[in-house]
Design a protein around this motif. Structure first.
Motif, mmCIF file in Angstrom:
data_model
loop_
_atom_site.group_PDB
_atom_site.id
_atom_site.type_symbol
_atom_site.label_atom_id
_atom_site.label_comp_id
_atom_site.label_asym_id
_atom_site.label_seq_id
_atom_site.Cartn_x
_atom_site.Cartn_y
_atom_site.Cartn_z
ATOM 1 N N PRO A 283 17.000 -51.144 -17.754
ATOM 2 C CA PRO A 283 17.785 -50.257 -16.886
ATOM 3 C C PRO A 283 16.942 -49.504 -15.866
ATOM 4 O O PRO A 283 17.398 -49.255 -14.742
ATOM 5 C CB PRO A 283 18.467 -49.303 -17.871
ATOM 6 N N ASN A 284 15.731 -49.139 -16.234
ATOM 7 C CA ASN A 284 14.892 -48.384 -15.305
ATOM 8 C C ASN A 284 14.418 -49.259 -14.145
ATOM 9 O O ASN A 284 14.417 -48.824 -12.993
ATOM 10 C CB ASN A 284 13.687 -47.799 -16.047
ATOM 11 N N GLU A 286 15.998 -51.827 -13.053
ATOM 12 C CA GLU A 286 17.193 -52.075 -12.249
ATOM 13 C C GLU A 286 17.452 -50.913 -11.295
ATOM 14 O O GLU A 286 17.806 -51.107 -10.121
ATOM 15 C CB GLU A 286 18.393 -52.299 -13.168
ATOM 16 N N GLU A 287 17.279 -49.707 -11.780
ATOM 17 C CA GLU A 287 17.459 -48.530 -10.918
ATOM 18 C C GLU A 287 16.435 -48.514 -9.794
ATOM 19 O O GLU A 287 16.760 -48.211 -8.631
ATOM 20 C CB GLU A 287 17.339 -47.255 -11.763
ATOM 21 N N CYS A 290 17.288 -50.813 -6.971
ATOM 22 C CA CYS A 290 18.335 -50.299 -6.076
ATOM 23 C C CYS A 290 17.779 -49.269 -5.105
ATOM 24 O O CYS A 290 18.291 -49.114 -3.984
ATOM 25 C CB CYS A 290 19.470 -49.685 -6.889
ATOM 26 N N GLU A 291 16.743 -48.567 -5.515
ATOM 27 C CA GLU A 291 16.157 -47.521 -4.678
ATOM 28 C C GLU A 291 15.068 -48.057 -3.753
ATOM 29 O O GLU A 291 14.689 -47.404 -2.789
ATOM 30 C CB GLU A 291 15.564 -46.423 -5.557
ATOM 31 N N GLY A 450 9.882 -46.310 -16.869
ATOM 32 C CA GLY A 450 10.814 -45.355 -16.286
ATOM 33 C C GLY A 450 10.330 -43.924 -16.402
ATOM 34 O O GLY A 450 10.420 -43.144 -15.443
ATOM 35 N N ARG A 454 9.440 -41.454 -13.211
ATOM 36 C CA ARG A 454 10.118 -40.168 -13.033
ATOM 37 C C ARG A 454 9.115 -39.025 -12.926
ATOM 38 O O ARG A 454 9.315 -38.076 -12.148
ATOM 39 C CB ARG A 454 11.088 -39.928 -14.185
#
Length: 598
Positions: A283-284, A286-287, A290-291, A450, A454
């Motif tokens: 998921p990280n 994938e995020e 997108c960014e 991730g 962050r």
């Protein structure tokens, strides 16, 4: 008597190799005393390994003498001494004689000239040959005289209790020869310590270098002769088109950002939902895709880390049966991102939580321009035991964060590399998201990545000038996927960080080996020394294809389809004759170009 003899033999061989290296340094280049001492120190493990090989027979003879009455030790050992001296003196002097011409350490390439010594000698004068032959005879004679004088003619039988410590001594010899108890074994790369290649070559034991290269001495250019060389060259060259003007908008909005490349162990598209993989495993990533910028049509070049790393960092091919990392004479001469960024004024480092000497990785990275290598030895013993292969990803990403932040405070830009570890079998990680160990390990690395990203985002002064490139070293055959499956070679590449321009997707079909030219092109850095890496963002990149290799087959894919060529049967099922012809040209040509690196 026995202990004194062993010590005498050990000191003799240690001085022999150390003096040989000093003679090499004095005659083949320039080295200060400080540099020389450092080189000798780093080369000591290889010397000790070689010495243990040589002393294995004398040690066995000494143990046999404990039960053999009046053992004729000198008569038994002198033939072995002769072989050892002739090989060692020959290796040292050939290394010194050939290095000014070759500029690499002695290896099995010398065997190519055994059948035609006249041709080899034609390029040097008669005096050159005579002088070195006489020097060899003198050194060999003096060495044999010394070994003869320290080896007693006979040894009397002694107490068999001396045999009790034989297992301990044999085990110690094995550890020194092997290089310890870690996953990696002793290799030439263990000596590499300097950005000045000559000092790395000073450190390497020439006899070890020669023996270690024996099983990798294939005549690479003739391994796959599938068509006339002229025809192969014409097709091969046509696949690498000249580049044109770059298209707008620019992917990177800063020309000299700090650059971090993260190689994800086995993180193929099977686990990445935007490319058809399982939902929720990454998921990280994938995020981040997108960014930032997602390259969703990339193919890895191989199924092994040692091949994939060379492709990703050097823009080179993968080979079915050759591991370039294990061939110092070739990998030392490959282009590499570390060297390119160093040339541009960047500070460089590479981090891996495992044994970085494994498969000569440390030697490849040092030769490739990475000034600082961080590995399992730079962590505590407890941290090094968190996984089978070394330090678990959560800890290494903590260290990576510290490196990124501290280096971003400096005056120089920096380029760093990292290879993750936890998503490698046996997939035992401190995480429990999935019952399936493979999915759990992949998700754990994603979790660590991730958290790392962050934390960097929270440091705006670091994030705004940072470009992070994330791509796997190779794919993974999850859930019984065959390696011939198209999904096996599909891997995501994500560019993120504050230096990245607008978020979007790049769908050009490209190879993992195209990453260096694409990255350097985006930064406005010359990449002409990467002849087989193509800039996928260039307007001239219209001939889209990707080539991958395993030990069983090779595959070439273009926008119209893919062709698999079976290396065992020398057949292909695909009927596209043009694509098959191109595949054969790349297979043959990629081996031919290695000859120019020897």
């Amino acid at each position: 008597m026995r202990k004194r003899l062993f010590i005498s033999l050990f000191i003799f061989w240690l001085l022999f190799f150390l003096l040989g290296k000093m003679l090499f340094a004095a005659t083949c280049g320039e080295a200060g005393w400080g540099e020389l001492f450092v080189a000798l120190w780093h080369g000591l493990p290889l010397d000790l390994s070689t010495i243990c090989y040589i002393l294995s027979v004398p040690v066995l003879a000494l143990y046999a003498s404990t039960v053999w009455r009046k053992m004729p030790l000198r008569a038994i050992l002198m033939p072995w001494h002769c072989v050892s001296v002739l090989l060692s003196a020959g290796a040292v002097l050939l290394d010194i004689a050939l290095y000014p011409f070759w500029q690499f350490k002695l290896n099995a390439t010398i065997l190519n000239y055994v059948e035609s010594p006249g041709e080899a000698a034609a390029s040097v004068s008669t005096g050159f040959v005579v002088w070195r032959t006489l020097l060899f005879v003198v050194i060999a004679a003096l060495a044999l005289w010394r070994l003869w004088s320290v080896t007693p003619a006979r040894l009397q039988r002694t107490s068999p209790f001396h045999l009790l410590h034989a297992p301990l001594v044999i085990a110690l010899f094995f550890l020194v020869i092997r290089g310890g108890v870690g996953e990696g074994t002793m290799n030439v790369g263990n000596c590499y310590h300097s950005q000045r290649m000559f000092m790395n070559h000073v450190a390497v034991n020439p006899l070890f270098s020669f023996i270690a290269s024996m099983n990798r001495s294939d005549a690479t250019g003739s391994m796959f002769r599938l068509m006339p060389e002229s025809e192969c060259r014409q097709t091969f060259d046509s696949l690498y088109a000249k580049e044109g003007a770059r298209r707008a908008p620019q992917v990177v909005r800063r020309q000299r950002p700090n650059v971090l490349v993260i190689l994800w162990e086995g993180g193929g598209a099977s686990f990445f939902h935007p490319m058809g993989g399982l939902l929720g495993v990454m998921p990280n990533l994938e995020e981040m895709s997108c960014e930032g910028v997602l390259f969703d049509n990339m193919r890895c070049t191989s199924w092994r880390t040692d091949r994939g790393m060379v492709s990703a960092l050097s823009g080179w091919f993968a080979y079915p049966s050759l591991t370039l990392m294990r061939m110092p004479v070739i990998c030392d001469r490959l282009p590499c991102l570390g060297r390119t960024f160093s040339r541009e004024g960047y500070d460089t480092f590479f981090l891996y939580g495992g044994d970085i000497s494994y498969t000569h990785t440390s030697g490849y990275l040092t030769a490739g321009g990475y000034n600082t290598l961080i590995s399992d030895k730079d962590f505590t013993l407890a941290e090094r035991r968190t996984e089978k292969w070394g330090v678990t990803d959560s800890i290494t990403f903590e260290r990576l964060y510290d490196e990124v932040v501290s280096r971003s405070d400096g005056d120089r830009p920096w380029h760093g590399g990292m290879l993750t570890l936890s998503s490698h079998e046996p997939f035992k990680v401190p995480y429990s998201k999935y019952a399936d160990e493979v999915l759990n390990a992949m998700s754990y690395t994603d979790h660590c990545l991730g958290r790392f990203m962050r934390r960097l985002k929270a440091r705006r002064e670091v994030w705004d000038n940072l470009l992070v490139v994330i791509l796997p070293d190779h794919g993974y055959a999850y859930n019984d996927m065959a390696r011939t499956d198209p999904g096996f070679f599909r891997v995501p590449m994500v560019w993120t960080g504050g230096a990245v321009g607008r978020p979007h997707m790049e769908d050009a079909l490209m190879s993992q080996s195209d990453m260096p030219a694409t990255l350097l092109g985006a930064l406005g850095i010359d990449h002409s020394d990467y002849p087989y890496s193509r800039d996928a963002l260039d307007s001239a990149y219209v001939n889209q294809w990707a080539y991958s290799a395993t030990s069983e087959f090779v595959v070439l894919e273009d926008t119209a389809g893919r062709t698999i060529y079976n290396l065992q049967t020398n057949t292909a099922e695909d009927t596209d004759t043009l694509r098959l012809h191109r595949l054969k040209a790349v297979l043959q040509g990629s081996h031919t170009v290695l000859d120019s690196k020897k």
